[in-house]
Design a protein around this motif. Sequence first.
Motif, mmCIF file in Angstrom:
data_model
loop_
_atom_site.group_PDB
_atom_site.id
_atom_site.type_symbol
_atom_site.label_atom_id
_atom_site.label_comp_id
_atom_site.label_asym_id
_atom_site.label_seq_id
_atom_site.Cartn_x
_atom_site.Cartn_y
_atom_site.Cartn_z
ATOM 1 N N SER A 29 0.821 -1.210 0.000
ATOM 2 C CA SER A 29 0.000 0.000 0.000
ATOM 3 C C SER A 29 0.854 1.259 0.000
ATOM 4 O O SER A 29 0.598 2.197 -0.766
ATOM 5 C CB SER A 29 -0.930 0.000 1.217
ATOM 6 N N THR A 47 2.717 1.686 -3.389
ATOM 7 C CA THR A 47 1.757 2.072 -4.427
ATOM 8 C C THR A 47 1.361 3.535 -4.282
ATOM 9 O O THR A 47 1.257 4.278 -5.272
ATOM 10 C CB THR A 47 0.502 1.182 -4.362
ATOM 11 N N ASP A 91 4.244 5.763 -5.408
ATOM 12 C CA ASP A 91 4.411 5.659 -6.859
ATOM 13 C C ASP A 91 3.328 6.447 -7.595
ATOM 14 O O ASP A 91 3.551 6.964 -8.695
ATOM 15 C CB ASP A 91 4.358 4.195 -7.308
ATOM 16 N N ALA A 92 2.148 6.542 -6.999
ATOM 17 C CA ALA A 92 1.008 7.177 -7.668
ATOM 18 C C ALA A 92 1.005 8.697 -7.550
ATOM 19 O O ALA A 92 0.347 9.379 -8.336
ATOM 20 C CB ALA A 92 -0.306 6.628 -7.103
#
Length: 244
Positions: free
Chosen positions: A129, A132, A135-136
Amino acid sequence: DALVVIPVDESNAVLAVADGLGGQRLGSMASMTATNKLMQSIAANKDSDLLRGAIHDAAPNFAKVTPDHLDLPTPCDGWDLLTLLIHAYSRLDLSARAARNEAVDDFAQVEIDHVGDDPAGAFERLTASVLTAWDATDDLETPRVTPMGPMPPAGILLFGAQDIFVHAWDVATTVGATPELSDEMIEVFTRTHRESIDETMRAMFFADAVPVPHDASALDQLVAFLGRRPSATAPESMTHAAAG
């Protein structure tokens, strides 16, 4: 105009040149702002890679934890393993929320039992989590609201990487396993901790450094600096003062 060389690692750097509109004062200010923002972004990206490396190293250590281990005493004074995992996992959750720019101004918002009946699975879920989430995001500049006050993303990423790395040693030591941590990451975190821990931070988060022999391993020297007693000198009780 503004020109700056921004180190990326020991052997690479970015050369940035910003046009200052022919020497105009506002143009000069704009070019300096642009280069400063670029420096902040590069720093945050480096720390994102550092968090990924810390999680990669920590993973095999957290994978050893089973529900039967949760009431074991840890190297952190007064903490059993469940308490340590709740702390470590809450910091992962805090970092993920910061990446999403969710304001968290009280640790109570994240210090919940993420562990459940699958402590190893919880580590996998929370680390996926947080990676991610970072990275987003394309905002690696805006300070985030944290329980420690406003913090830039680079600082949050570094704090999270340091935290999960040292707790990997705590976890492995608690369950009676040999810590699996790479020499490369040990060297990196020895440097970052020595650069970032001053008297104020030590008083807030760490016990006093523990003396170790001059020929102690690099890992033993690191955990001793962070207030842990390395396995070679640890008393049987495994109880000494070491904050998260």
